[in-house]
Design a protein around this motif. Structure first.
Motif, PDB file in Angstrom:
ATOM      1  N   ARG A   1       0.816  -1.215   0.000  1.00 50.42           N
ATOM      2  CA  ARG A   1       0.000   0.000   0.000  1.00 50.42           C
ATOM      3  C   ARG A   1       0.851   1.266   0.000  1.00 50.42           C
ATOM      4  O   ARG A   1       0.578   2.215  -0.736  1.00 50.42           O
ATOM      5  CB  ARG A   1      -0.922   0.028   1.222  1.00 50.42           C
ATOM      6  CG  ARG A   1      -2.082  -0.927   1.156  1.00 50.42           C
ATOM      7  CD  ARG A   1      -3.155  -0.536   2.156  1.00 50.42           C
ATOM      8  NE  ARG A   1      -3.785   0.734   1.789  1.00 50.42           N
ATOM      9  CZ  ARG A   1      -4.700   1.350   2.528  1.00 50.42           C
ATOM     10  NH1 ARG A   1      -5.067   0.836   3.691  1.00 50.42           N
ATOM     11  NH2 ARG A   1      -5.240   2.483   2.127  1.00 50.42           N
TER      12      ARG A   1
ATOM     13  N   ALA B   1       1.077   4.081  -2.871  1.00 50.19           N
ATOM     14  CA  ALA B   1       0.805   5.491  -2.607  1.00 50.19           C
ATOM     15  C   ALA B   1       1.970   6.372  -3.023  1.00 50.19           C
ATOM     16  O   ALA B   1       1.790   7.508  -3.461  1.00 50.19           O
ATOM     17  CB  ALA B   1       0.507   5.689  -1.120  1.00 50.19           C
TER      18      ALA B   1
ATOM     19  N   GLY C   1      -1.824  -0.010  -5.388  1.00 48.64           N
ATOM     20  CA  GLY C   1      -2.081   1.141  -4.531  1.00 48.64           C
ATOM     21  C   GLY C   1      -2.718   2.233  -5.330  1.00 48.64           C
ATOM     22  O   GLY C   1      -2.795   2.188  -6.552  1.00 48.64           O
ATOM     23  N   ALA C   2      -3.243   3.242  -4.653  1.00 47.71           N
ATOM     24  CA  ALA C   2      -3.856   4.350  -5.365  1.00 47.71           C
ATOM     25  C   ALA C   2      -2.782   5.089  -6.147  1.00 47.71           C
ATOM     26  O   ALA C   2      -1.640   5.189  -5.741  1.00 47.71           O
ATOM     27  CB  ALA C   2      -4.536   5.289  -4.370  1.00 47.71           C
TER      28      ALA C   2
ATOM     29  N   THR D   1      -3.707  10.149  -4.870  1.00 53.64           N
ATOM     30  CA  THR D   1      -3.913   9.557  -3.556  1.00 53.64           C
ATOM     31  C   THR D   1      -4.293  10.630  -2.553  1.00 53.64           C
ATOM     32  O   THR D   1      -3.609  11.638  -2.422  1.00 53.64           O
ATOM     33  CB  THR D   1      -2.636   8.847  -3.080  1.00 53.64           C
ATOM     34  OG1 THR D   1      -2.174   7.976  -4.103  1.00 53.64           O
ATOM     35  CG2 THR D   1      -2.907   8.054  -1.818  1.00 53.64           C
ATOM     36  N   SER D   2      -5.380  10.415  -1.837  1.00 55.80           N
ATOM     37  CA  SER D   2      -5.807  11.393  -0.849  1.00 55.80           C
ATOM     38  C   SER D   2      -4.942  11.318   0.398  1.00 55.80           C
ATOM     39  O   SER D   2      -4.253  10.315   0.633  1.00 55.80           O
ATOM     40  CB  SER D   2      -7.270  11.151  -0.475  1.00 55.80           C
ATOM     41  OG  SER D   2      -7.393   9.956   0.287  1.00 55.80           O
TER      42      SER D   2
ATOM     43  N   GLU E   1      -5.971  10.960   3.392  1.00 55.51           N
ATOM     44  CA  GLU E   1      -6.475   9.884   4.239  1.00 55.51           C
ATOM     45  C   GLU E   1      -5.951   8.528   3.777  1.00 55.51           C
ATOM     46  O   GLU E   1      -5.575   7.686   4.585  1.00 55.51           O
ATOM     47  CB  GLU E   1      -8.001   9.882   4.244  1.00 55.51           C
ATOM     48  CG  GLU E   1      -8.645   8.756   5.049  1.00 55.51           C
ATOM     49  CD  GLU E   1      -8.250   8.773   6.533  1.00 55.51           C
ATOM     50  OE1 GLU E   1      -8.386   7.720   7.185  1.00 55.51           O
ATOM     51  OE2 GLU E   1      -7.810   9.829   7.031  1.00 55.51           O
ATOM     52  N   GLU E   2      -5.905   8.324   2.457  1.00 61.98           N
ATOM     53  CA  GLU E   2      -5.363   7.065   1.939  1.00 61.98           C
ATOM     54  C   GLU E   2      -3.886   6.924   2.270  1.00 61.98           C
ATOM     55  O   GLU E   2      -3.420   5.826   2.600  1.00 61.98           O
ATOM     56  CB  GLU E   2      -5.569   7.007   0.419  1.00 61.98           C
ATOM     57  CG  GLU E   2      -7.017   6.781   0.019  1.00 61.98           C
ATOM     58  CD  GLU E   2      -7.240   6.932  -1.473  1.00 61.98           C
ATOM     59  OE1 GLU E   2      -8.102   6.212  -2.019  1.00 61.98           O
ATOM     60  OE2 GLU E   2      -6.560   7.781  -2.091  1.00 61.98           O
TER      61      GLU E   2
ATOM     62  N   GLU F   1      -3.596   5.993   5.964  1.00 61.83           N
ATOM     63  CA  GLU F   1      -3.900   4.582   6.183  1.00 61.83           C
ATOM     64  C   GLU F   1      -2.767   3.692   5.677  1.00 61.83           C
ATOM     65  O   GLU F   1      -2.450   2.660   6.294  1.00 61.83           O
ATOM     66  CB  GLU F   1      -5.215   4.227   5.479  1.00 61.83           C
ATOM     67  CG  GLU F   1      -6.442   4.875   6.120  1.00 61.83           C
ATOM     68  CD  GLU F   1      -7.709   4.583   5.346  1.00 61.83           C
ATOM     69  OE1 GLU F   1      -7.614   3.942   4.264  1.00 61.83           O
ATOM     70  OE2 GLU F   1      -8.789   4.993   5.798  1.00 61.83           O
ATOM     71  N   ALA F   2      -2.156   4.089   4.561  1.00 63.74           N
ATOM     72  CA  ALA F   2      -1.029   3.311   4.031  1.00 63.74           C
ATOM     73  C   ALA F   2       0.136   3.320   5.016  1.00 63.74           C
ATOM     74  O   ALA F   2       0.785   2.288   5.250  1.00 63.74           O
ATOM     75  CB  ALA F   2      -0.595   3.882   2.680  1.00 63.74           C
TER      76      ALA F   2
ATOM     77  N   ASP G   1      -0.717   0.999   7.918  1.00 64.96           N
ATOM     78  CA  ASP G   1      -0.571  -0.406   7.542  1.00 64.96           C
ATOM     79  C   ASP G   1       0.894  -0.793   7.419  1.00 64.96           C
ATOM     80  O   ASP G   1       1.297  -1.886   7.820  1.00 64.96           O
ATOM     81  CB  ASP G   1      -1.281  -0.656   6.203  1.00 64.96           C
ATOM     82  CG  ASP G   1      -2.788  -0.784   6.352  1.00 64.96           C
ATOM     83  OD1 ASP G   1      -3.255  -0.854   7.507  1.00 64.96           O
ATOM     84  OD2 ASP G   1      -3.492  -0.809   5.330  1.00 64.96           O
TER      85      ASP G   1
END
Length: 232
Positions: A146, A150, A157-158, A163-164, A166-167, A170-171, A174
């Motif tokens: 992740r 990112a 991954g985004a 990629t925001s 928030e994402e 979270e990455a 994790d």
């Protein structure tokens, strides 16, 4: 010999032959599905999804990973190196507040370097490194995937600039689980280090403050909630 006895013998021989064929087919299967599911956890489900639901194909893929990387033995970190990695990770967490993209990129680099230092394929060989990590740290390797996604964009991954915040947060969270597994010394590493330094097995108060009863390093939870980062 009567016809009935002959027929009975033929049936028995056929049944034995059928059982032998079934056992041979089962033996050819790479590993039991349940065994692979236990070992790989969420990585098993991901492999099945990548093979469009074909469990046998996914199991062959995972079994090949074990053959390639299962014998890998992780190298211990010297205490000084461990402290440097921990300081760099803490700095990346702090940087996230004002520069989340730079922090994510640093976390990705740091995990790659740390994995290389522990004996996994060197930093810069991401796919091979990720594959090897999935064999030994299957339940947390997704965090690396992740944070790499990112930082660089890609299927796992985004995509990069899209990629925001928030994402990315979270990455980072994790990815920290894998970082903790790689940076925390195992009991074997502790014994080796104490033997090399001529120290006893007795733990100090400082040691106890850093580990819980199960031997895992404990840290204050990191939430990245102090304030909204710029450019979110």
């Amino acid at each position: 010999m009567s016809t009935g006895v002959i027929i009975t013998l033929i049936v028995i021989v056929a049944a034995v032959a059928l059982v032998a064929v079934v056992l041979k087919l089962l033996a050819r299967r790479p590993q039991g599905g349940r065994s692979l599911q236990r070992r790989f956890g969420p990585e098993y489900d991901r492999a099945v999804a990548r093979h469009d639901g074909d469990e046998r194909a996914a199991e062959r893929d995972l079994t090949e990973r074990v053959k390639r990387h299962g014998s890998l033995r992780e190298r211990p970190l010297e205490p000084a190196a461990r402290e440097q990695y921990e300081a760099r990770w803490a700095a990346a967490q702090e940087r996230f507040v004002d520069s989340p993209r730079e922090a994510v990129a640093e976390a990705d680099r740091l995990l790659g370097e740390l994995a290389g230092a522990r004996g996994f394929p060197e930093h810069g060989r991401y796919e091979e490194q990720l594959e090897a990590l999935s064999v030994h740290h299957a339940h947390h390797v997704h965090g690396y995937r992740r944070v790499h996604g990112a930082a660089h964009g890609g299927a796992d991954g985004a995509a990069g600039n899209g990629t925001s915040t928030e994402e990315m947060r979270e990455a980072m969270l994790d990815a920290r689980a894998l970082f903790e597994e790689l940076v925390t010394p195992s009991r074997k590493d502790d014994v080796r280090h104490r033997a090399d330094n001529g120290t006893s097995g007795a733990r100090t108060a400082a040691d106890d403050s850093e580990t819980d009863r199960s031997g895992n390093r404990t840290h204050a939870p990191w939430t990245l909630n102090r304030r909204h980062p710029k450019g979110s």
